[in-house]
Design an enzyme around this catalytic site. Structure first.
Site, PDB file in Angstrom:
ATOM      1  N   HIS A  90      44.168-106.415  37.538  1.00 25.90           N
ATOM      2  CA  HIS A  90      44.634-107.426  38.490  1.00 25.90           C
ATOM      3  C   HIS A  90      46.115-107.715  38.268  1.00 25.90           C
ATOM      4  O   HIS A  90      46.449-108.585  37.459  1.00 25.90           O
ATOM      5  CB  HIS A  90      43.824-108.716  38.329  1.00 25.90           C
ATOM      6  N   GLU A 133      48.047-109.370  40.054  1.00 25.84           N
ATOM      7  CA  GLU A 133      48.333-110.758  40.455  1.00 25.84           C
ATOM      8  C   GLU A 133      48.010-111.751  39.351  1.00 25.84           C
ATOM      9  O   GLU A 133      48.378-112.918  39.434  1.00 25.84           O
ATOM     10  CB  GLU A 133      47.556-111.094  41.735  1.00 25.84           C
ATOM     11  N   CYS A 171      41.409-103.643  41.922  1.00 21.98           N
ATOM     12  CA  CYS A 171      40.093-103.846  41.295  1.00 21.98           C
ATOM     13  C   CYS A 171      39.016-103.062  42.050  1.00 21.98           C
ATOM     14  O   CYS A 171      39.016-101.841  42.033  1.00 21.98           O
ATOM     15  CB  CYS A 171      39.756-105.328  41.195  1.00 21.98           C
TER      16      CYS A 171
END
Lengths: 258, 203
Positions: B183, B185, B80
């Site tokens: 992202h 994750e 990011c």
């Protein structure tokens, strides 16, 4: 192309989910973590947890739920319900939520939006707003608080614009008139707000069928749609909704559908 | 094998931490250069303001530590804001950034009629054969939340693109340094796959 998000909403009271009597498979319907896992593996794009715990002394239970959800699901989720201070926001975010939503408290004390955005960034602060059609208001909709029980003197559109100006990075717009009817979202107010603000708008209240979801994307210009009972009671899966939308030409994420 | 995660008060490290733990990684979260420089690979996540992030990095000597880590040849992943601060500069508050990859971070045009931030799932098309995309189908959707995007000067640095009004760089690299605007994750199983690719990569 940015895809339209399907967001599942889970109401949690003292650590237990309150809906989901016909939930699929061997999922403990009272366990928010199990339900979140099931939706995650079913292809949901995002989750929202509303803490409807009545008494404040049981609020810490929610933080345990948030931490466990964060360990097990790898899509974004937000937490709302009774958030009144920046410290409470911080606790929820540190427990692993991406976003925190404020609703009634922000109406009573709008500075919490400014403070939350300054501390954590606009993308972390979601404004939840409940609205009701009211011909006396300039936009035709009035903001109501305390779960829809208490009318305020705020106009829905003005409040949305003010909240974004203060730093809200997203709006979850719930129509009290449509909520619980399963006869469709209020596309009119959704379009009005969504086309007036610069941030994403999540439509909420009234979803009963995949067609309703398609309508709020096309007619309501929503960026995302919140669904609850239509999936909790097993009538539709996330895959059912997304396949319907895809067949309708609406861009959705099709990875991971079961 | 340990993975250092740079803690520079730029948003929530929790989700990166939980995703890496779920993948069985041994992680070290720190804001101290000497601790992070001991790690076998490095991740710098982050959301928020580029100028504020650079101030914190500099105040703690982390800017030099990241550069040193990259120059050591060990694998580094920016996430990011991490994909923007590897560039020379950002339009966000005129931030001067790390200068590891020539280019600048640009803001999405406010008059485009598009919602800003760009928030939600969007498809990423790999534009180069890069290890990050190993076993991930082209056009897989990843989760984005950002108002600025990286624009590397050299197109050879671009390894993945996404459309949001403009076609922008969603993933970039320079040798052992890779960075993604989205992202991983929070991007479901393929996001985890990408993090696993990073953990398994042998420089």
């Amino acid at each position: 192309m940015l895809e339209k998000r399907i967001i599942v909403c889970l109401d949690v009271r003292e650590g237990k989910t309150t809906k989901g009597i016909k939930f699929r498979g061997n999922v403990d319907i009272g366990d928010p973590v199990e339900m979140a896992r099931s939706y995650y593996h079913g292809g949901v794009d995002e989750l929202v947890f509303y803490d409807i715990t009545a008494s404040s002394e049981h609020r810490s239970v929610m933080l345990d739920v948030v931490a466990e959800v964060a360990r097990q699901i790898f899509v974004p989720f937000s937490v709302g319900g009774g958030i009144a201070t920046v410290d409470q926001m911080r606790n929820v975010l540190l427990a692993g939520a991406e976003k925190v939503s404020v609703n009634s408290q922000a109406v009573k004390d709008p500075l919490i939006i400014d403070q939350g955005a300054a501390a954590f960034g606009n993308q972390c602060v979601v404004l939840g707003m409940d609205v009701q059609a009211d011909g006396e208001m300039p936009s035709g909709y009035r903001v109501v608080i305390n779960g829809g029980r208490a009318p305020t003197d705020r106009d829905a559109l003005q409040w949305a614009l003010e909240a974004v100006d203060r730093g809200a990075g997203e709006i979850v717009l719930n129509s009290i008139d449509a909520d619980g009817t399963t006869s469709g979202y209020d596309c009119r107010v959704t379009r009005m707000i969504s086309e007036s603000v610069s941030v994403p708008v999540v439509a909420s209240g009234g979803a009963g069928t995949p067609q309703h979801v398609a309508e709020v994307f096309c007619d309501g210009a929503a960026d995302a749609a919140l669904v609850a009972s239509m999936v909790h009671y097993g009538r539709y899966s996330i895959a059912d909704i997304k396949r319907y939308l895809a067949a309708d030409g609406i861009a959705v994420r099709l990875d991971g559908l079961v | 094998m340990s993975v250092g995660i740079v803690d520079y008060e730029a948003g929530n490290l929790k989700s990166v931490e939980t995703a890496l733990l779920a993948l069985g990684a041994r992680i070290v979260i720190s804001d101290r250069p000497e601790v992070l420089l001991q790690a076998d690979r490095l991740i710098f996540p982050g959301v928020g303001d580029a100028a504020a992030a650079m101030r914190v990095l500099k105040a703690r000597g982390l800017d030099q530590a990241i550069v040193q880590f990259v120059n050591s040849g060990r694998p580094v992943l920016g996430i990011c804001l991490g994909s923007q601060i590897v560039l020379d500069a950002s339009e966000e508050n005129s931030a001067v950034c790390l200068g590891l990859v020539p280019g600048i971070a640009r803001r999405f045009a406010p008059d485009s009629g598009l919602k800003i931030p760009h928030m939600g799932w969007n498809q990423v098309e790999p534009t180069a054969d890069h290890y990050l995309f190993s076993a991930i189908p082209s056009g897989t959707s990843f989760y984005f939340v950002h108002s600025y995007y990286p624009q590397p000067q050299d197109s050879a640095a671009v390894i993945g693109c996404t459309d949001y009004g403009v076609r922008f760089t969603a993933a970039l690299c320079r040798d052992n340094l890779a960075a993604v605007q989205f992202h991983p994750e929070k991007s479901g199983r393929y996001g985890l796959r990408m993090l696993q690719n990073f953990l398994e990569y042998r420089a």
